[in-house]
Enzyme design. Structure first.
Site, mmCIF file in Angstrom:
data_model
loop_
_atom_site.group_PDB
_atom_site.id
_atom_site.type_symbol
_atom_site.label_atom_id
_atom_site.label_comp_id
_atom_site.label_asym_id
_atom_site.label_seq_id
_atom_site.Cartn_x
_atom_site.Cartn_y
_atom_site.Cartn_z
ATOM 1 C CB SER A 144 -0.994 -0.076 1.232
ATOM 2 O OG SER A 144 -1.441 1.311 1.447
ATOM 3 C CE1 TYR A 158 -4.401 -1.886 5.271
ATOM 4 C CE2 TYR A 158 -3.440 0.216 4.419
ATOM 5 C CZ TYR A 158 -4.002 -0.850 4.324
ATOM 6 O OH TYR A 158 -4.279 -1.206 2.933
#
Length: 253
Positions: A144, A158
């Site tokens: 990501s 995250y």
């Protein structure tokens, strides 16, 4: 999309979002599919959709909870047995839960860490077991843009997991350089999916699922070492994220 050299592509987290759209686009390119996710009913619907559009494709499905280590190895080995070989594994399954550290949200942060990193490690082990036996394969890790730098509040855990899986794949690339086993790490920016549907209303940088995944599939097909996708605006933004002074970076976040 034109048909390229046909491959067998295993995708985890394939029942919705980016995983499901990757399956559609890989099928359109002529690839056979090994699809797994927790929701078998959604996989059955996706398989029917893909076979209706591409009757000559082969699509095998299996239920998989990636946090069940034994099941990960069982499913990956089962797919390898089904097809005889697996050409590409896309480690895509992930979770976006999170809370600021120290605010009582440890359970959500732990669940994200276990799903996004520990489960990704199990998937990596299972994939590499197949590729080492074949002495060939394409290992794809979906990281990501949040991996570029530590992020605040609900994104802290995250972002850390996505940095972790990127380094896991980069370590493999370092080890396997010059061998028939290739490694790709993708850093998607905002691409519309179930995971980030709440973000979709608040950012002008959100790409549609189809467009965003097209950039992902293109980078995978080219077997790029790494890529920020879509390249615009995320490739130049990656430099800003990595190097902007903290007071500037905080304003961006």
């Amino acid at each position: 999309m034109s048909r390229g050299t046909a491959k067998t592509v295993l995708i985890t987290g394939a029942s919705s979002g980016l995983g499901a759209e990757m399956a559609r686009q890989f099928a359109a390119l002529g690839h056979d599919l090994a699809l797994c996710a927790r929701r078998l009913d959604r996989l059955e619907e996706l398989r029917a959709e893909i076979l209706a559009a591409h009757p000559d494709r082969r699509v095998e499905i299996r239920a998989l909870d990636v946090t069940d280590d034994d099941q990960v190895f069982e499913v990956f080995r089962g797919f390898a047995s089904d097809f005889g070989s697996i050409d590409r594994v896309v480690i895509n399954a992930g979770l976006g839960k999170g809370a600021p550290l120290g605010t009582g949200g440890y359970a959500a942060n732990r669940e994200t860490a276990m799903t996004n990193f520990v489960a990704a490690l199990a998937q990596s082990e299972a994939a590499m077991e197949i590729f080492r036996a074949q002495d060939a394969g394409h290992f794809v890790m979906i990281s990501s843009m949040s991996a570029m730098r530590g992020l605040p509040r609900t994104m802290t855990t995250y972002a850390a997991t996505k940095a972790g899986v990127a380094h896991l794949a980069e370590g493999l690339r370092n080890e396997l350089h010059g061998t028939p086993i290739k490694v790709t790490v993708l850093y998607p920016g905002y691409i519309a999916s179930e995971m980030n549907e709440k973000v979709a209303q608040s950012t002008p940088m959100m790409a549609s699922t189809e467009k965003g995944v097209r950039a992902m599939v293109d980078a995978i097909e080219k077997e790029k070492d790494s890529a920020c996708v879509p390249a615009l605006p995320w490739a130049p933004l990656s430099l800003v994220m990595k190097h902007a002074p903290l007071p500037v970076f905080k304003k961006l976040m």
